[in-house]
Design a protein around this motif. Structure first.
Motif, PDB file in Angstrom:
ATOM      1  N   UNK A  40       0.679  -1.156   0.123  1.00  0.00           N
ATOM      2  CA  UNK A  40       0.096   0.095   0.064  1.00  0.00           C
ATOM      3  C   UNK A  40       0.937   1.314  -0.100  1.00  0.00           C
ATOM      4  N   UNK A  41       1.906   1.174   0.822  1.00  0.00           N
ATOM      5  CA  UNK A  41       2.841   2.180   0.695  1.00  0.00           C
ATOM      6  C   UNK A  41       3.187   2.514  -0.489  1.00  0.00           C
ATOM      7  N   UNK A  42       3.680   1.470  -1.103  1.00  0.00           N
ATOM      8  CA  UNK A  42       4.565   1.725  -2.705  1.00  0.00           C
ATOM      9  C   UNK A  42       3.578   2.054  -3.618  1.00  0.00           C
ATOM     10  N   UNK A  43       2.304   1.702  -3.175  1.00  0.00           N
ATOM     11  CA  UNK A  43       1.254   2.456  -4.320  1.00  0.00           C
ATOM     12  C   UNK A  43       1.030   3.712  -4.049  1.00  0.00           C
ATOM     13  N   UNK A  44       0.986   4.116  -2.747  1.00  0.00           N
ATOM     14  CA  UNK A  44       0.755   5.541  -2.513  1.00  0.00           C
ATOM     15  C   UNK A  44       1.859   6.449  -3.011  1.00  0.00           C
ATOM     16  N   UNK A  45       2.791   5.999  -2.776  1.00  0.00           N
ATOM     17  CA  UNK A  45       4.050   6.892  -3.376  1.00  0.00           C
ATOM     18  C   UNK A  45       4.087   7.077  -4.768  1.00  0.00           C
ATOM     19  N   UNK A  46       3.480   5.878  -5.306  1.00  0.00           N
ATOM     20  CA  UNK A  46       3.576   5.837  -7.094  1.00  0.00           C
ATOM     21  C   UNK A  46       2.361   6.749  -7.355  1.00  0.00           C
ATOM     22  N   UNK A  47       1.178   6.808  -6.626  1.00  0.00           N
ATOM     23  CA  UNK A  47       0.305   7.787  -6.801  1.00  0.00           C
ATOM     24  C   UNK A  47       0.477   9.326  -6.770  1.00  0.00           C
ATOM     25  N   UNK A  48       1.127   9.266  -5.741  1.00  0.00           N
ATOM     26  CA  UNK A  48       1.611  10.666  -5.347  1.00  0.00           C
ATOM     27  C   UNK A  48       2.397  11.268  -6.127  1.00  0.00           C
ATOM     28  N   UNK A  49       3.390  10.585  -6.797  1.00  0.00           N
ATOM     29  CA  UNK A  49       4.457  10.926  -7.947  1.00  0.00           C
ATOM     30  C   UNK A  49       3.655  11.315  -8.990  1.00  0.00           C
ATOM     31  N   UNK A  51       0.698  12.157  -9.413  1.00  0.00           N
ATOM     32  CA  UNK A  51      -0.241  13.481  -9.066  1.00  0.00           C
ATOM     33  C   UNK A  51       0.804  14.702  -9.441  1.00  0.00           C
ATOM     34  N   UNK A  52       1.944  14.548  -8.558  1.00  0.00           N
ATOM     35  CA  UNK A  52       2.767  15.641  -8.811  1.00  0.00           C
ATOM     36  C   UNK A  52       3.304  15.922 -10.077  1.00  0.00           C
ATOM     37  N   UNK A  53       3.734  14.948 -10.714  1.00  0.00           N
ATOM     38  CA  UNK A  53       4.310  15.143 -12.240  1.00  0.00           C
ATOM     39  C   UNK A  53       3.191  15.618 -13.104  1.00  0.00           C
ATOM     40  N   UNK A  54       2.046  15.227 -13.067  1.00  0.00           N
ATOM     41  CA  UNK A  54       0.864  15.480 -13.941  1.00  0.00           C
ATOM     42  C   UNK A  54       0.416  17.137 -13.770  1.00  0.00           C
ATOM     43  N   UNK A  55       0.976  17.605 -12.668  1.00  0.00           N
ATOM     44  CA  UNK A  55       0.427  19.176 -12.203  1.00  0.00           C
ATOM     45  C   UNK A  55       1.846  20.116 -12.574  1.00  0.00           C
ATOM     46  N   UNK A  56       2.976  19.617 -12.848  1.00  0.00           N
ATOM     47  CA  UNK A  56       4.125  20.258 -12.931  1.00  0.00           C
ATOM     48  C   UNK A  56       3.974  21.589 -13.799  1.00  0.00           C
ATOM     49  N   UNK A  57       3.050  21.227 -14.969  1.00  0.00           N
ATOM     50  CA  UNK A  57       2.951  22.274 -15.865  1.00  0.00           C
ATOM     51  C   UNK A  57       2.181  23.415 -15.386  1.00  0.00           C
ATOM     52  N   UNK A  58       1.202  23.369 -14.353  1.00  0.00           N
ATOM     53  CA  UNK A  58       0.480  24.516 -13.613  1.00  0.00           C
ATOM     54  C   UNK A  58       1.313  25.019 -12.659  1.00  0.00           C
ATOM     55  N   UNK A  59       2.424  24.571 -12.161  1.00  0.00           N
ATOM     56  CA  UNK A  59       3.336  25.287 -11.311  1.00  0.00           C
ATOM     57  C   UNK A  59       4.061  26.429 -12.306  1.00  0.00           C
ATOM     58  N   UNK A  60       4.614  25.770 -13.354  1.00  0.00           N
ATOM     59  CA  UNK A  60       5.483  26.685 -14.254  1.00  0.00           C
ATOM     60  C   UNK A  60       4.583  27.886 -14.651  1.00  0.00           C
ATOM     61  N   UNK A  61       3.163  27.583 -14.711  1.00  0.00           N
ATOM     62  CA  UNK A  61       2.424  28.483 -15.434  1.00  0.00           C
ATOM     63  C   UNK A  61       2.196  29.698 -14.331  1.00  0.00           C
ATOM     64  N   UNK A  62       1.920  29.153 -12.949  1.00  0.00           N
ATOM     65  CA  UNK A  62       1.603  30.271 -12.051  1.00  0.00           C
ATOM     66  C   UNK A  62       2.963  31.079 -11.652  1.00  0.00           C
ATOM     67  N   UNK A  63       4.162  30.236 -11.648  1.00  0.00           N
ATOM     68  CA  UNK A  63       5.502  30.937 -11.487  1.00  0.00           C
ATOM     69  C   UNK A  63       5.572  32.153 -12.398  1.00  0.00           C
ATOM     70  N   UNK A  64       5.288  31.781 -13.665  1.00  0.00           N
ATOM     71  CA  UNK A  64       5.503  33.110 -14.695  1.00  0.00           C
ATOM     72  C   UNK A  64       4.432  34.043 -14.264  1.00  0.00           C
ATOM     73  N   UNK A  65       3.345  33.612 -14.093  1.00  0.00           N
ATOM     74  CA  UNK A  65       2.212  34.616 -13.676  1.00  0.00           C
ATOM     75  C   UNK A  65       2.681  35.702 -12.575  1.00  0.00           C
ATOM     76  N   UNK A  66       3.237  35.208 -11.623  1.00  0.00           N
ATOM     77  CA  UNK A  66       3.404  35.971 -10.384  1.00  0.00           C
ATOM     78  C   UNK A  66       4.906  36.150 -10.090  1.00  0.00           C
ATOM     79  N   UNK A  67       5.825  36.012 -11.061  1.00  0.00           N
ATOM     80  CA  UNK A  67       6.997  36.802 -10.918  1.00  0.00           C
ATOM     81  C   UNK A  67       7.141  38.102 -10.843  1.00  0.00           C
ATOM     82  N   UNK A  68       8.082  38.648 -10.087  1.00  0.00           N
ATOM     83  CA  UNK A  68       8.278  40.153  -9.855  1.00  0.00           C
ATOM     84  C   UNK A  68       9.805  40.337  -9.600  1.00  0.00           C
ATOM     85  N   UNK A  89      -1.297  16.399  -0.405  1.00  0.00           N
ATOM     86  CA  UNK A  89      -1.401  15.755   0.813  1.00  0.00           C
ATOM     87  C   UNK A  89      -2.631  16.013   1.305  1.00  0.00           C
ATOM     88  N   UNK A  90      -3.250  17.105   1.037  1.00  0.00           N
ATOM     89  CA  UNK A  90      -4.435  17.638   1.759  1.00  0.00           C
ATOM     90  C   UNK A  90      -5.593  17.326   0.629  1.00  0.00           C
TER      91      UNK A  90
END
Length: 292
Positions: A40-49, A51-68, A89-90
């Motif tokens: 179960x722990x291995x499965x949870x780690x794989x799912x978490x990875x 979920x994070x990798x599939x939303x990295x593009x969203x991170x880059x988009x936000x970083x470019x938007x709020x850069x000062x 996690x939440x």
């Protein structure tokens, strides 16, 4: 969600036992075999990875938007990833939100906080930065509509706040000047060189004090020697340190009441000579005595 519950149980057991539970104790508390817990722990780690990798593009988009100014895209992406991890996690599927919708808030929060901290030297509360953004957007919208910028009062009415807060928010992101910068129009003069030295009195103040002392001396010279000495010591004329009646009584070997009488008589004479205001002005300028 299952992984979150497992982690919560692990934390609860650590608090109860006063140490981290063993892997077998953890599995027994979950009522599963250790092999199943490991799976179960291995499965949870794989799912978490995933979920994070599939939303990295969203991170880059936000970083470019709020850069000062003063921030780098790499730093903001790292902060955005931290927000993404926290959001994953939440994340609670039972609430009906999509993962991308939920983690977007955490990503923006992390990136905006990092952007504000790195772009200005002074610490600024996030609510003030939010107001700053709303003020700028409101001013830009009104300018596009009518061709002129609105007053602080107009913006305050629209945002439901005060003109003073609008003024503060509008000037929030001004970058401080370096004292090593040149004075505008003077390439060889820095801002540091034109700052007044707080330890050095201006020539005008020195002249005013000298004139005041000269005028006061003329009035004091009309008194008897002891009267002049009592006032000079009492109000610190000359050395700037005023004395108490107790100190003067020891100095003159007189009672406190006798010293007070001499002082009172001397002040009355100065008042008749029109020098009371002069003495009060001198005391206020040179000493800390507030009796006059």
């Amino acid at each position: 969600q299952e992984h979150i519950k497992m982690e919560a149980l692990f934390t609860s057991m650590s608090e109860q036992l006063g140490r981290e539970p063993t892997f077998r104790e953890w599995a027994e508390a979950l009522k599963i075999e250790p092999q199943e817990l490991r799976r179960k722990l291995k499965h949870a780690k794989r799912c978490r990875t995933n979920m994070v990798s599939s939303n990295l593009g969203l991170v880059i988009k936000v970083a470019r938007k709020f850069g000062l100014k003063g921030t780098t895209i790499e730093d903001l992406i790292q902060e955005g990833i931290n927000g993404l991890l926290h959001g994953v996690e939440k994340f609670d599927t039972s609430r009906g939100f999509r993962l991308s919708t939920y983690v977007l808030w955490w990503i923006e929060l992390s990136v905006r906080r990092a952007s504000v901290k790195r772009s200005i030297m002074c610490q600024v509360p996030m609510h003030l930065f939010d107001t700053h953004t709303r003020v700028l957007k409101t001013r830009a919208r009104i300018f596009e509509e009518r061709g002129t910028f609105p007053t602080n009062e107009e913006v305050a009415t629209i945002l439901g706040t005060t003109a003073q807060k609008v003024h503060l928010a509008a000037n929030l992101m001004r970058h401080p000047k370096s004292l090593d910068d040149n004075v505008p129009g003077c390439d060889n003069v820095t801002l540091l060189e034109i700052l007044p030295d707080p330890e050095v009195e201006s020539s005008l103040l020195v002249a005013e004090k000298a004139l005041l002392k000269e005028q006061l001396d003329k009035v004091l010279n009309l008194l008897k020697p002891r009267e002049k000495e009592v006032l000079t010591l009492r109000y610190g004329i000359g050395d700037g340190r005023d004395r108490t009646l107790e100190e003067l009584s020891h100095h003159f070997n007189l009672s406190r009441e006798r010293v007070r009488q001499i002082e009172k008589r001397a002040l009355a004479k100065i008042h008749e000579l029109g020098g009371k205001e002069l003495l009060a002005s001198f005391v206020k300028t040179f000493t800390t005595n507030t009796d006059l």
